[in-house]
Write an enzyme that holds these catalytic residues in place. Structure first.
Site, mmCIF file in Angstrom:
data_model
loop_
_atom_site.group_PDB
_atom_site.id
_atom_site.type_symbol
_atom_site.label_atom_id
_atom_site.label_comp_id
_atom_site.label_asym_id
_atom_site.label_seq_id
_atom_site.Cartn_x
_atom_site.Cartn_y
_atom_site.Cartn_z
ATOM 1 N N GLU A 432 0.628 -1.161 -0.715
ATOM 2 C CA GLU A 432 0.009 0.039 -0.083
ATOM 3 C C GLU A 432 0.998 1.344 0.117
ATOM 4 O O GLU A 432 0.814 1.577 0.377
ATOM 5 C CB GLU A 432 -1.109 0.024 1.519
ATOM 6 C CG GLU A 432 -2.273 -0.867 1.073
ATOM 7 C CD GLU A 432 -2.914 -0.617 2.333
ATOM 8 O OE1 GLU A 432 -2.706 -0.409 3.209
ATOM 9 O OE2 GLU A 432 -3.895 -1.942 2.670
ATOM 10 N N GLU A 541 -5.029 -8.525 -0.184
ATOM 11 C CA GLU A 541 -5.694 -8.378 2.083
ATOM 12 C C GLU A 541 -7.738 -7.553 1.361
ATOM 13 O O GLU A 541 -7.403 -7.230 0.108
ATOM 14 C CB GLU A 541 -5.237 -7.376 2.265
ATOM 15 C CG GLU A 541 -4.497 -7.271 3.139
ATOM 16 C CD GLU A 541 -3.599 -5.677 3.456
ATOM 17 O OE1 GLU A 541 -4.608 -5.033 3.549
ATOM 18 O OE2 GLU A 541 -2.523 -5.847 3.688
#
Length: 670
Positions: A432, A541
């Site tokens: 991220e 995720e």
């Protein structure tokens, strides 16, 4: 390197199909479900418990492979059509044809007829007497040998081991009562080769045991004479590690082991509550633990107990075949002004590799926390309370990125070794990165970083299927559609998405539940488009949670959107291929020309490639043969001996600013 799976150490074949109408185990999960593994049943739950208390969940990491004992009956060696499982007992293959000697065949003449009267009993001649004496001696030998076998020899051979030549293959039935085989090494040393399916007993390194429940046809393998054995299968439909994964064909069913080696407050809040509200990330937690206890033993105890071997067994039993393991940069190295527990996490990652190999599970290694923080969120190691993060941003943005690139190189060199590449065939290189939120750092900087990481990883392991890992890149919050055409023709690059219902599109207000179906459909379309235009696309995720009510989900002391207490801050808003002709790779020079806050990054301080090459340690295994002990080669942490560029380190004499607090620092003249 030669195959890690020579024929003597492939000890298990799944049960063959018994009924074509009701195939078991299934070759593929026809209706995945929800699967109902045996360990969820009330009747079998107790069998999953370890002889060590599950509440403590301790798991000692030691080199005691050869000391494990196996309980239960023998596995059967090399069954054939005329050698049916169950008939041999302890007698090996030769016992199958004779059975136990007690069965009465159809039409057989009774062994003893009815008693006859008025008949003269014949005198026994010498031959008859000799036969009786021989039979008596045989009975006496059996009477001596059977107790000796069960109470002495069997334990020495591993509780039910069948001795066989090392040149023979071992094939075992999926009988829950069975728990292992033994094989000789050069005819004189015993090495226990343990394997088992549903209902088998697993002995851990510390000598404790637990029952393996896997109703999906999976089996585990632990071969102390060949610790690189890759023949285990998580389920009947999942390939063993020894067979190459086919991207886009083989189905990945995975789970994250988040919060294990990279701590996050909402996953392990108990670690943080003692220091509430001051401990908000692993940086501040480490500072408080060090100040109070003068050590970081609490963190290592978390590593030791949060995930243990039983978890990997249960992951396979639940029908899953992949795990994603986030690790931080301090698993490799830290600088003096960083408070983290250095290199200890690597010890437990090696345990994960060992357990994954044992249970037939593949690992997605995720580089979760980078120097300087790639996004300012607590899972990066240090929370940027005022938008403070220094990867690709600020005065130290380039230097931190150089350091991160070296760590990617170290990890790539390790997992690309022949001994590990089948266990860790997937590498998420940055978790991220916060590029497209309020102009944190330009997309061109991330493109340059990804391009250089591609060069580094492929230089380590080579190109082409099976050489080095699949490289996974996060879209850096630009959306996957903005990466169409990036490095077209490159060798095995995947796109990583993290879809969450719990985090809304806006900064604070939760999205209404009525929006969830539309979100899911939008994600499906997004993935389908990315699969066509970019290549392999997946969710590293994801969660079906519909609100953010978990403790510390947003951050320590941040509140929740659901309760209306959420506090905002200003900054929040391939497939296989040779890779020989990567379109546009040369268009991304390294380091990048511009980063966040600096349109001309050439003026910023950099690290120089003058530091020693860091390699990550491996676990040591030994084997004994013909009275001598030798060390088994399991790699040296570096796969490409030609990769000799030194590591980027601070230049002598340069007065660098704090690498974690340099957004507005003065640019040093060095």
């Amino acid at each position: 390197m030669a195959s890690n799976n020579p024929s003597p150490t492939i000890p298990y074949e799944p049960v063959a199909t018994v009924d074509s109408a009701n195939q078991y185990p299934p070759s593929q999960p026809t209706d995945f479900g929800p699967p109902r593994p045996g360990f969820f049943n009330a009747t079998s739950h107790s069998t999953m418990s370890s002889t060590t208390t599950l509440d403590v969940r301790s798991s000692t990491y030691s080199d005691s492979y050869g000391k494990s004992k196996q309980n239960g009956d023998l596995y059967l060696d090399s069954p054939s059509e005329s050698d049916a499982p169950g008939a041999r007992g302890l007698g090996g293959s030769g016992a199958a044809t004779g059975g136990s000697g007690l069965e009465k065949a159809e039409g057989q003449v009774p062994l003893y007829g009815s008693q006859q009267t008025n008949r003269r009993r014949p005198k026994m001649n010498c031959v008859t007497k000799l036969i009786i004496i021989v039979c008596a001696l045989l009975l006496l030998a059996v009477a001596v040998f059977v107790p000796l076998w069960f109470f002495v020899l069997r334990d020495k051979l591993g509780h039910g081991g069948h001795s066989s030549s090392s040149s023979s293959s071992n094939h075992n039935s999926n009988n829950g009562a069975n728990s292992g085989t033994t094989a000789t090494n050069n005819g004189d040393e015993q090495h226990v080769v343990t394997t088992g399916g549903d209902g088998s007993l697993v002995t851990k390194d510390d000598g404790s045991t637990f029952m393996y429940n896997n109703t999906f046809g999976g089996f585990w393998v632990l071969d102390p004479s060949n610790p690189l054995n890759e023949s285990a299968q998580a389920q009947s439909w999942t390939k063993p590690l020894s067979q190459q994964w086919q991207w886009g064909v083989d189905k990945m069913y995975g789970v994250n082991l988040g919060g294990w080696l990279t701590l996050e407050p909402f996953i392990s809040p108990a670690l943080y509550e003692e220091f509430y509200p001051d401990a908000v990330d692993e940086w501040t937690l480490s500072e408080h633990l060090q100040a109070k206890y003068n050590s970081l033993d609490v963190i290592e105890n978390h590593y030791k107990t949060f995930i243990v071997e039983e978890d990997f067994a249960q992951i396979a039993a639940a029908g899953l075949n992949w795990v994603r393991i986030p690790i931080p940069f301090w698993a490799i190295q830290k600088y003096d002004n960083e408070p983290f527990l250095e290199r200890t996490a690597w010890t437990y990652f090696l345990k994960a590799i060992e357990w994954a190999r044992k249970y037939g599970i593949r690992i997605n290694l995720d580089f979760h926390a980078l120097p300087g923080s790639q996004n300012g969120w607590n899972h990066s190691g240090k929370l940027g309370l005022n938008g403070e993060f220094n990867f690709m941003r600020g005065v130290m943005g380039i230097a931190n990125a150089q350091r991160a690139m070296d760590y990617i190189r170290i990890l790539a060199e390790f997992i690309s070794q022949p001994e590990y590449k089948n266990v860790v065939p997937f590498f998420g290189i940055v978790n991220e990165p916060l590029s497209n939120i309020q102009g944190s750092y330009p997309k061109s900087a991330m493109e340059a970083f990804y391009a250089e990481a591609y060069r580094v990883i492929r230089n380590a392991g080579g190109t082409g299927a099976g050489n080095g890992p699949m490289i996974s890149i996060h879209h850096a919050f630009w959306g996957p559609d903005n990466w169409t055409g990036f490095l077209q023709g490159s060798d095995r690059i995947a796109m990583d998405l993290h879809p969450y219902l719990v985090f809304p599109d806006g900064p604070a207000d939760p999205d209404p539940a009525s929006s969830f179906p539309a979100k899911a459909c939008a994600w499906a379309a997004e993935v389908a488009t990315s699969m066509t235009n970019f290549g392999l696309t997946g969710a590293g995720e994801w969660s079906h949670a519909i609100n953010d009510c978990g403790l510390y989900v947003n951050e320590v002391g941040k509140g929740t959107r659901y309760e209306g207490t959420y506090k905002t801050t200003s900054w929040q808003a391939g497939g296989d291929g040779a890779g020989g002709n990567v379109v546009g790779l040369d268009a991304y020079p390294w380091p990048p020309a511009a980063i966040g806050g600096f349109a001309d990054a050439s003026t910023l301080p950099r690290y120089t490639p003058t530091g020693p090459i860091i390699t990550m340690p491996v676990k040591t295994y030994t084997a004994t043969a013909q009275g001598s002990t030798s060390t088994i080669n399991v790699g040296d942490g570096w796969t490409n001996d030609a990769d000799t560029t030194l590591m980027a380190v601070p230049a002598a004499g340069c007065d660098y600013p704090n690498q974690w607090d340099a957004l507005t620092a003065a640019v040093p003249t060095c």
